[in-house]
Design an enzyme around this catalytic site. Structure first.
Site, mmCIF file in Angstrom:
data_model
loop_
_atom_site.group_PDB
_atom_site.id
_atom_site.type_symbol
_atom_site.label_atom_id
_atom_site.label_comp_id
_atom_site.label_asym_id
_atom_site.label_seq_id
_atom_site.Cartn_x
_atom_site.Cartn_y
_atom_site.Cartn_z
ATOM 1 N N ASN A 1 -0.278 9.957 9.011
ATOM 2 C CA ASN A 1 -0.909 9.211 10.221
ATOM 3 C C ASN A 1 -2.212 9.598 11.240
ATOM 4 O O ASN A 1 -2.291 8.977 11.709
ATOM 5 C CB ASN A 1 -0.092 9.131 11.576
ATOM 6 C CG ASN A 1 1.596 8.615 11.228
ATOM 7 O OD1 ASN A 1 1.473 7.409 10.030
ATOM 8 N ND2 ASN A 1 3.001 8.426 11.889
ATOM 9 N N MET B 1 9.597 4.719 8.526
ATOM 10 C CA MET B 1 10.295 3.484 9.406
ATOM 11 C C MET B 1 9.611 1.866 9.074
ATOM 12 O O MET B 1 10.260 1.527 9.765
ATOM 13 C CB MET B 1 8.926 3.482 10.728
ATOM 14 C CG MET B 1 10.317 4.663 11.545
ATOM 15 S SD MET B 1 9.178 4.819 13.117
ATOM 16 C CE MET B 1 7.347 5.227 13.162
ATOM 17 N N TYR C 1 -7.649 -2.398 8.755
ATOM 18 C CA TYR C 1 -7.382 -2.273 7.123
ATOM 19 C C TYR C 1 -9.000 -0.803 7.100
ATOM 20 O O TYR C 1 -9.675 -1.207 7.053
ATOM 21 C CB TYR C 1 -7.682 -2.388 6.050
ATOM 22 C CG TYR C 1 -7.405 -2.295 4.569
ATOM 23 C CD1 TYR C 1 -6.359 -1.443 4.576
ATOM 24 C CD2 TYR C 1 -8.462 -2.336 4.175
ATOM 25 C CE1 TYR C 1 -6.610 -0.667 3.165
ATOM 26 C CE2 TYR C 1 -8.819 -2.017 3.022
ATOM 27 C CZ TYR C 1 -7.452 -0.703 2.303
ATOM 28 O OH TYR C 1 -7.336 -0.471 1.020
ATOM 29 N N ASP D 1 5.257 10.930 16.300
ATOM 30 C CA ASP D 1 5.577 11.267 15.010
ATOM 31 C C ASP D 1 3.611 11.351 13.824
ATOM 32 O O ASP D 1 3.137 11.250 13.409
ATOM 33 C CB ASP D 1 5.121 10.011 14.081
ATOM 34 C CG ASP D 1 5.876 10.687 12.671
ATOM 35 O OD1 ASP D 1 6.219 11.048 12.257
ATOM 36 O OD2 ASP D 1 5.924 9.069 11.917
ATOM 37 N N ASP E 1 -0.793 4.324 14.206
ATOM 38 C CA ASP E 1 0.627 4.506 14.577
ATOM 39 C C ASP E 1 1.334 4.688 15.378
ATOM 40 O O ASP E 1 1.820 5.100 16.484
ATOM 41 C CB ASP E 1 1.454 5.138 13.789
ATOM 42 C CG ASP E 1 1.694 3.660 12.333
ATOM 43 O OD1 ASP E 1 1.050 3.262 12.513
ATOM 44 O OD2 ASP E 1 2.679 4.379 11.867
ATOM 45 N N LEU F 1 0.827 -1.047 0.118
ATOM 46 C CA LEU F 1 -0.024 -0.206 -0.032
ATOM 47 C C LEU F 1 0.312 1.064 0.065
ATOM 48 O O LEU F 1 0.063 2.568 -0.538
ATOM 49 C CB LEU F 1 -1.480 -0.356 1.194
ATOM 50 C CG LEU F 1 -1.626 -1.321 1.587
ATOM 51 C CD1 LEU F 1 -2.613 -1.045 2.413
ATOM 52 C CD2 LEU F 1 -2.695 -0.900 0.599
ATOM 53 N N GLY F 2 1.625 1.588 0.880
ATOM 54 C CA GLY F 2 2.829 2.634 0.679
ATOM 55 C C GLY F 2 3.951 2.283 1.726
ATOM 56 O O GLY F 2 4.227 1.221 2.384
#
Length: 892
Positions: free
Chosen positions: A143, A27, A94, A138, A155, A22-23
């Site tokens: 995110n 990290m 997801y 982050d 995350d 997906l990407g």
């Protein structure tokens, strides 16, 4: 497929089927995978190999356990983590939506309301995590996942786990945790011991980008960006976007301060300031203030700006209160107003609480002394005068000449002279809960009737017209007049007004058109503009063409912070530009928590770390679980809360679900799912297993559902636009599942409640002219009717022993009626239990509390005042010469 992906697929084949990438980020690489055990799609995130080698599996998996227990509606939960063939991975749901980054790439800038709402949702998640000693480290648009308008932070704690597990070895590799555009100065300098204020900085940077289209610091390289973060002061958001409200720009500026000590101490404090316009006065400078020729000492400028603001505020207040010399230009001045020392303004009720006379000399308001009486206060006199004979009034409005006041009491539209006298009834079909009236300058009054349409009557009395607006199941309420009796502006919406539209009725042609969506009130101003108030308390204005009844441009924000308690913006103005409004809480944050109240009225909070917004709840039969209806934007779902401090788990995912009810055995939660053609009642296993199953369907809009104690019946409270509002229907689940009428009439029937033995049904009805509580046999409801309350009552609920009925009195007392439910029903006595805490919110249409199954007390939804420990809203702001400011803001 790359060799690395094939290795991963092989390593995890027994648990996850890796479908596609997906990407990739700094990290981890993200894959779409199928969870074999649970038969669901998941997001599988695999740490970069070089990062995994530095950290080591044992330390990473030990650290990530800390984040696995975070349970919050705006935090994406952690499903799983582990090691497989040197791969370190963690698994999350997801989400079929988009990231905030994708949204920003597409739209560049977001609407101010949307940007603030996203920020406040993320802030709620951060505040929850910070109170559990977890710092995200982050926060960035990548995110933030958005599904059905609801933001979720992904995350969460992963950066913390990586940082703690990697230790000093992480720095030696050249890998960094965080993203330069959103990295706090202390994080950019390599500090490992970060606190909540670092996340506040990142959240401020993200809000800055949502408002302006770019982060506060940009550069060609990461090093260049970090250098600016450490040395340069961020520009105000108003420089790139002048329409940014000053308090929002000031809040962002404070969040972006270099020193953590100069920022907000918590994400909750940052969030709170975003909806309180007066909170950032010392930082709410204009874009012009930043256009200096050379750098200035930051502390000196801040001190000078604060002092200047203070001096100007005092001068403006004195100017406004003491008057201005003849010929002096009009000055805008704001004051906090107390209407009276002896009697206050009634709040927490449905309806307008005050109105201002056209000449700006008087305010009429509904008192909080238990009578609901109208009082009139001249602005040049501190002593208000009561209007005798107006007890129980709501929705006051002035006649165009200022000599009369119209109001609604019970189902009657009445009027009284401003200086007192006898009240005169004009109509007997008005709606007190969701109504209002507009007094036109041709001396006719339009009002919202019991079926929630608009009707018209002469101010002198006489015949009442038929409905002027079509009855479509929507409420057509809160009309306000246009000049020349041209028409009225009004609100059209269904339950909770999530689909609110401001419409205009052309009284010459009878046509209706929509002016503005997602607002709760609209007014025509003598300046030629229309003013709107949205759910978040923001006021917007736009020029309006009286000949075509159309907006001439897109509305722009002009001020915010309007109290919209129970969805009714509290605002009034005079013809010469004096503005009066109540500042406080927004509708999207009305219901923020649940609290216990014992039979003496003693309040105990449940899990202060758990907050809404909630729109409903139901207590499980064992008393250890709540089913809760949540509302974020236009998305509504059901969650399960384990009492008191247990997890909060999502149960439904359609975005259209509300008003839960438990089956008697506690295995199934029923709930309403809204549809375009009516409403359905669905059921789902309380443990989350199995599909959503239809239990009942009707073409009417369903507003409440209750399960009988024997499990044989579902009781529905529905809207019925043809015959009235609020019919009560039943579905025999043990029979043919046909929907049958139980209590139907031209009046308003609300709050159905079945007795523990399923032999009796209690409900609220307006058949007497005011709301009272009644009981009928069940299911043969035609066999009798007994009135429970005297002088008003709503929201009946049965005690678990079946020998008492609780209800709420008009003066906010919890009442208890002892009953004999033998062969013939009888009320033995009635008595007050306790006065409701002012932080308890009461929903006029829906049940607002539940007795606990042990019979020892009740659960209520709390308002922001209870959660924050403050007084909540309720402050009246008077603005002199506001039209001057309005014209300057709109440029005309």
């Amino acid at each position: 497929m790359t060799e690395l992906t094939q290795q991963l697929r092989t390593a995890l084949a027994d648990r996850y089927v890796v479908e596609r990438e997906l990407g990739a980020g700094g990290m981890a690489t993200v894959y779409l995978a199928h969870d074999v055990k649970h038969d669901r799609k998941v997001a599988l995130k695999v740490l970069r190999p070089e990062l995994a080698a530095v950290i080591g599996a044992e330390r990473f998996l030990a650290e990530i356990k800390v984040t696995a227990n975070l349970q919050h509606p705006h935090i994406l939960p952690l499903h799983d983590s582990g090691e497989a063939s040197s791969f370190l991975y963690y698994v999350m749901p997801y989400v079929e939506g988009e990231t905030l980054r994708e949204k920003l790439d597409r739209e560049k800038q977001l609407g101010i309301e949307e940007a603030v709402e996203i920020t406040r949702s993320v802030a709620a998640a951060l505040d929850y995590a910070h109170r559990h000693d977890v710092i995200h480290r982050d926060i960035k648009p990548e995110n933030i996942l958005i599904h059905d308008g609801q933001p979720t932070v992904a995350d969460f704690g992963i950066a913390l786990a990586v940082s703690h597990a990697g230790g000093a070895r992480l720095t030696e590799t050249g890998l960094s945790i965080g993203t330069p555009h959103y990295m706090s100065p202390e994080q950019a300098m390599g500090d490992r011991e970060l606190d909540a204020r670092s996340d506040v900085y990142s959240l401020g940077a993200m809000l800055y980008e949502m408002l302006t289209g770019d982060p506060p610091y940009t550069g060609s390289t990461a090093q260049a960006i970090v250098a600016k973060v450490l040395t340069e002061k961020a520009p105000l958001a108003t420089v790139a976007r002048p329409t940014t409200p000053p308090h929002v720009a000031g809040a962002v500026q404070k969040a972006l301060e270099k020193l953590p000590a100069d920022r907000f101490s918590s994400a909750a404090d940052f969030s709170e300031v975003l909806i309180r316009p007066g909170a950032m006065a010392s930082l709410a400078v204009t874009a012009a203030d930043t256009a200096v020729a050379a750098p200035q000492p930051v502390l000196d400028r801040r001190f000078i700006a604060a002092a200047a603001v203070a001096v100007l505020a005092v001068a403006a207040a004195l100017w406004g209160w003491l008057g201005r010399p003849d010929g002096a230009p009009s000055r805008v001045a704001r004051h906090l107003v107390v209407l009276a020392d002896s009697v206050g303004l009634r709040s927490g009720v449905n309806g307008d609480m005050f109105a201002m006379s056209p000449d700006g000399s008087r305010i009429v308001f509904v008192s909080d002394d238990g009578t609901g009486q109208l009082w009139v206060r001249r602005l040049d006199d501190v002593r208000p005068q009561p209007l005798l004979g107006t007890e129980g009034a709501r929705w006051p409005t002035f006649s165009p000449d200022g000599r009369w006041i119209a109001f609604i009491r019970g189902t009657r539209l009445e009027k009284i002279r401003i200086d007192g006298g006898a009240t005169i009834t004009l109509a007997d079909s008005a709606n007190i809960s969701f109504g209002g009236s507009a007094w036109l300058d041709n001396d006719t009054i339009l009002f919202s009737d019991l079926a929630f349409g608009l009707r018209k009557v002469s101010a002198a009395g006489g015949a009442v017209s038929n409905n002027l607006t079509p009855l479509t199941g929507r409420g057509e309420i809160m009309p306000t007049p246009l000049p020349g009796s041209r028409g009225v502006i009004y609100l059209s919406c269904t339950s909770n007004c999530v689909d609110a539209e401001i419409r205009v009725l052309d009284l010459e042609s009878g046509e209706v058109r929509m002016l503005f969506a997602n607002a709760l009130r609209g007014w025509y101003l003598p300046t030629g503009h229309v003013l709107f108030v949205r759910r978040d308390g923001a006021a917007l204005a736009a020029p309006f063409d009286l000949s075509s009844l159309e907006l001439e441009s897109t509305p722009v924000p002009v001020f915010d912070g309007v109290e919209v308690l129970t969805l009714f913006p509290q605002l009034a103005f005079s013809d010469d530009g004096t503005l009066l409004y109540m500042t406080g809480s927004s509708a999207s944050a009305l219901s923020l928590g649940v609290m216990r109240v014992d039979r003496t009225g003693q309040v105990t909070e449940i899990d202060s770390a758990w907050t809404g917004p909630f729109n409903s709840f139901a207590v499980g039969p064992d008393g250890r679980s709540l089913a809760v209806g949540t509302e974020t934007g236009t998305s509504r779902d059901i969650w399960i809360k384990q009492l008191d401090r247990g997890p909060f788990t999502r149960l439904t995912f359609s975005g259209q679900d509300r008003r839960p009810s438990w089956s008697p055995d506690g295995r199934i939660v029923a709930f309403i799912r809204d549809t375009l053609t009516g409403g359905d009642v669905y059921g789902k296993q309380a443990d989350g297993s199995g599909p959503d199953t239809v239990l009942a369907s009707t073409e009417r809009m369903i507003q409440a559902v209750e399960w009988s104690a024997d499990g044989a019946w579902l009781i529905l409270r529905t809207d019925n636009a043809d015959e009235g509002r609020g019919d009560i229907l039943g579905v025999n689940l043990a029979g043919d599942n046909v929907v049958v009428p139980l209590v139907t009439s031209p009046y308003e029937e609300l709050h159905p409640a079945l007795s523990p033995d399923s032999r009796w049904i209690a409900y609220t009805s307006s058949e007497s002219g005011q709301q009272e509580v009644y009981v009928r046999p069940f299911p043969e409801t035609a066999r009798g009717r007994w009135q429970i309350s005297i002088s008003g009552g709503t929201h009946p609920r049965w005690a678990p022993n079946g020998r008492e009925i609780y209800y709420l009195s008009p003066d906010r007392n919890m009442m208890v009626a002892r009953i004999d439910a033998g062969t013939m029903f009888a009320v033995l006595d009635r008595a007050p239990l306790f006065a409701l805490d002012q932080a308890i919110g009461i929903d006029a249409w829906h049940t607002s509390y539940e007795p606990t199954p042990d019979g020892r007390g009740f659960l209520f939804i709390a308002t922001p005042a209870r959660i924050t420990g403050g007084a909540g809203g309720g402050r009246l702001v008077l603005v002199d010469n506001w039209f001057t400011e309005l014209k300057e803001r709109l440029g005309n």
